[in-house]
Design a protein around this motif. Structure first.
Motif, PDB file in Angstrom:
ATOM      1  N   TYR A  79     -37.062 -10.758 -15.835  1.00  0.00           N
ATOM      2  CA  TYR A  79     -38.233 -11.460 -15.310  1.00  0.00           C
ATOM      3  C   TYR A  79     -37.772 -12.703 -14.550  1.00  0.00           C
ATOM      4  CZ  TYR A  79     -41.487  -8.682 -18.157  1.00  0.00           C
ATOM      5  OH  TYR A  79     -42.227  -7.666 -18.708  1.00  0.00           O
ATOM      6  N   TYR A  80     -36.840 -13.439 -15.147  1.00  0.00           N
ATOM      7  CA  TYR A  80     -36.316 -14.644 -14.503  1.00  0.00           C
ATOM      8  C   TYR A  80     -35.704 -14.309 -13.150  1.00  0.00           C
ATOM      9  CZ  TYR A  80     -32.789 -18.157 -13.358  1.00  0.00           C
ATOM     10  OH  TYR A  80     -32.001 -19.063 -12.694  1.00  0.00           O
ATOM     11  N   ASP A  82     -36.089 -11.679 -11.211  1.00  0.00           N
ATOM     12  CA  ASP A  82     -37.016 -11.124 -10.225  1.00  0.00           C
ATOM     13  C   ASP A  82     -37.923 -12.190  -9.633  1.00  0.00           C
ATOM     14  OD1 ASP A  82     -35.923  -8.645 -10.643  1.00  0.00           O
ATOM     15  OD2 ASP A  82     -37.493  -7.940 -11.996  1.00  0.00           O
ATOM     16  N   LEU A  83     -38.295 -13.190 -10.419  1.00  0.00           N
ATOM     17  CA  LEU A  83     -39.097 -14.288  -9.889  1.00  0.00           C
ATOM     18  C   LEU A  83     -38.229 -15.266  -9.102  1.00  0.00           C
ATOM     19  CD1 LEU A  83     -41.696 -15.832  -9.544  1.00  0.00           C
ATOM     20  CD2 LEU A  83     -41.396 -16.782 -11.849  1.00  0.00           C
ATOM     21  N   PHE A 100     -44.303 -14.516 -18.827  1.00  0.00           N
ATOM     22  CA  PHE A 100     -43.413 -13.372 -18.819  1.00  0.00           C
ATOM     23  C   PHE A 100     -43.816 -12.396 -19.929  1.00  0.00           C
ATOM     24  CE2 PHE A 100     -39.552 -15.777 -16.833  1.00  0.00           C
ATOM     25  CZ  PHE A 100     -40.175 -15.735 -15.602  1.00  0.00           C
ATOM     26  N   ASP A 102     -45.499  -8.693 -21.477  1.00  0.00           N
ATOM     27  CA  ASP A 102     -46.726  -7.916 -21.328  1.00  0.00           C
ATOM     28  C   ASP A 102     -47.929  -8.843 -21.467  1.00  0.00           C
ATOM     29  OD1 ASP A 102     -45.072  -5.685 -21.179  1.00  0.00           O
ATOM     30  OD2 ASP A 102     -45.205  -5.298 -23.329  1.00  0.00           O
ATOM     31  N   LYS A 114     -46.473 -10.265 -14.610  1.00  0.00           N
ATOM     32  CA  LYS A 114     -46.042  -8.911 -14.229  1.00  0.00           C
ATOM     33  C   LYS A 114     -47.228  -7.971 -14.149  1.00  0.00           C
ATOM     34  CE  LYS A 114     -45.187  -5.883 -17.192  1.00  0.00           C
ATOM     35  NZ  LYS A 114     -44.740  -5.269 -18.454  1.00  0.00           N
ATOM     36  N   LEU A 130     -42.174  -8.061 -11.147  1.00  0.00           N
ATOM     37  CA  LEU A 130     -41.264  -8.493 -12.201  1.00  0.00           C
ATOM     38  C   LEU A 130     -40.827  -7.305 -13.053  1.00  0.00           C
ATOM     39  CD1 LEU A 130     -43.109 -11.743 -13.353  1.00  0.00           C
ATOM     40  CD2 LEU A 130     -41.409 -11.468 -11.536  1.00  0.00           C
ATOM     41  N   ASP A 131     -39.640  -7.434 -13.655  1.00  0.00           N
ATOM     42  CA  ASP A 131     -39.062  -6.350 -14.459  1.00  0.00           C
ATOM     43  C   ASP A 131     -39.009  -5.048 -13.663  1.00  0.00           C
ATOM     44  OD1 ASP A 131     -37.847  -5.425 -16.745  1.00  0.00           O
ATOM     45  OD2 ASP A 131     -39.699  -4.998 -17.828  1.00  0.00           O
ATOM     46  N   LYS A 132     -38.706  -5.197 -12.368  1.00  0.00           N
ATOM     47  CA  LYS A 132     -38.791  -4.051 -11.467  1.00  0.00           C
ATOM     48  C   LYS A 132     -37.698  -3.021 -11.699  1.00  0.00           C
ATOM     49  CE  LYS A 132     -36.608  -6.815  -7.793  1.00  0.00           C
ATOM     50  NZ  LYS A 132     -36.877  -7.509  -6.524  1.00  0.00           N
ATOM     51  N   THR A 236     -50.022  -3.455 -12.350  1.00  0.00           N
ATOM     52  CA  THR A 236     -48.855  -4.234 -11.964  1.00  0.00           C
ATOM     53  C   THR A 236     -48.791  -4.282 -10.442  1.00  0.00           C
ATOM     54  OG1 THR A 236     -47.415  -2.296 -11.870  1.00  0.00           O
ATOM     55  CG2 THR A 236     -47.606  -3.417 -14.006  1.00  0.00           C
TER      56      THR A 236
END
Length: 323
Positions: A79-80, A82-83, A100, A102, A114, A130-132, A236
């Motif tokens: 997450y970090y 991707d952002l 970050f 769910d 996300k 995010l979390d891609k 998403t």
């Protein structure tokens, strides 16, 4: 169970992002104007998407819990990264509210997320991709619908009552290969792990939401198998709300009592199944252009920082955003 290719891709993902963090961040900030100029030339479909992900229209003030870009939480790590991939183009002192993981409820203040629940008053949930690495895995499928096994398949964690309800409905259906590969699965539902390519051997793949969105939905819709699922309740970057029942997927009843009926129908009418598969594949191609994906991501954040009063908008870029 990760494949060698997937493990290699994961290593490359981390190596690339660690390298981005090591490079002097001022180099990225000096490129912001040029990247925004390119982004505003992305066209009307991209403009609609950025305003779908970021529905904010009015000015706001970041909350007391907002963090500086330079202090974004490092976990969960993907997450970090991707952002930060796009946030690094902005002043590190800018404040941003993030949630970050769910996201089960729409945040009380405009926040980067996300996912968000599908509801009318969702504008405070500003979606980023995010979390891609996990959620945007869409491998190719080379098996035509007609050549697949005429059966239904599902695997997953029993982390949602919907999933247990489905297994109960499918347990006695001879054309269903459904169960959980998790060690804690009840014995009556235990099934061996299947890779994506093994799922793709089946004509019908079920997608069921877990903690939020169904992780498998994107690669199912990108396959040549027919997606069966209840209408989504979370979305998403994939914009699950925009998927149309009987156009992109086959809707299932809440109690799954219509599962056998749907399979029997499409076994009699395979051309109709293939039309839905083709529409689902076309929907997935919306996300194929990496340059467009990056432009939208940057503009989603840009709009957030402008409306939070932290940066003065460039007239041309803002005219593009607002239409």
């Amino acid at each position: 169970m990760a494949t060698i290719a997937r493990t290699t891709a994961r290593v490359f993902y981390y190596a690339r992002n660690v390298a981005r963090d090591i490079i002097p961040q001022a180099l990225f900030r000096r490129r912001l104007a040029a990247r925004l100029e390119t982004a505003r030339l992305s066209g009307e479909p991209a403009r609609r998407r950025l305003n779908y992900y970021n529905k904010l229209q009015d000015g706001f003030t970041p909350s007391a819990k907002a963090v500086r870009i330079s202090e974004l939480p490092f976990t969960p790590t993907m997450y970090y990264y991707d952002l930060k991939e796009f946030a690094r183009y902005f002043d590190p002192g800018l404040l941003i509210d993030v949630e970050f993981g769910d996201v089960m409820k729409v945040p009380k203040v405009p926040s980067i997320v996300k996912d968000r629940p599908i509801r009318d008053d969702d504008s405070n949930a500003v979606i980023m991709k995010l979390d891609k690495f996990r959620h945007f895995q869409m491998p190719a499928d080379t098996i035509p619908f007609a050549d697949k096994l005429p059966a239904v398949v599902w695997r997953g964690d029993l982390n949602n009552p919907i999933r247990t309800r489905f297994l109960e409905a499918a347990r006695d259906l001879p054309f269903c290969d459904a169960g959980s590969h998790k060690p804690n699965a009840p014995a009556e539902y235990a099934k061996p792990f299947l890779t994506i390519s093994q799922h793709q051997r089946y004509r019908y793949i079920v997608s069921l939401e877990g903690n939020d969105v169904a992780t498998n939905l994107k690669w199912i819709l990108n396959s040549k198998s027919l997606c069966l699922m209840p209408p989504p309740t979370y979305e998403t970057w994939f914009a699950e709300r925009q998927l149309e029942a009987d156009v992109h997927y086959v809707p299932l009843a809440a109690d799954f009592s219509d599962l056998a009926e749907h399979v029997a129908f499409f076994e009699r009418h395979p051309a109709k199944a293939e039309r839905i598969v083709a529409a689902a594949n076309a929907y997935c191609r919306t996300f194929d252009n990496e340059q467009t994906e990056q432009a939208i991501s940057l503009l989603v954040l840009y709009k957030y920082f402008v409306l939070s009063g932290q940066i003065k908008p460039d007239a041309d870029v803002w005219r593009y955003i607002t239409g």
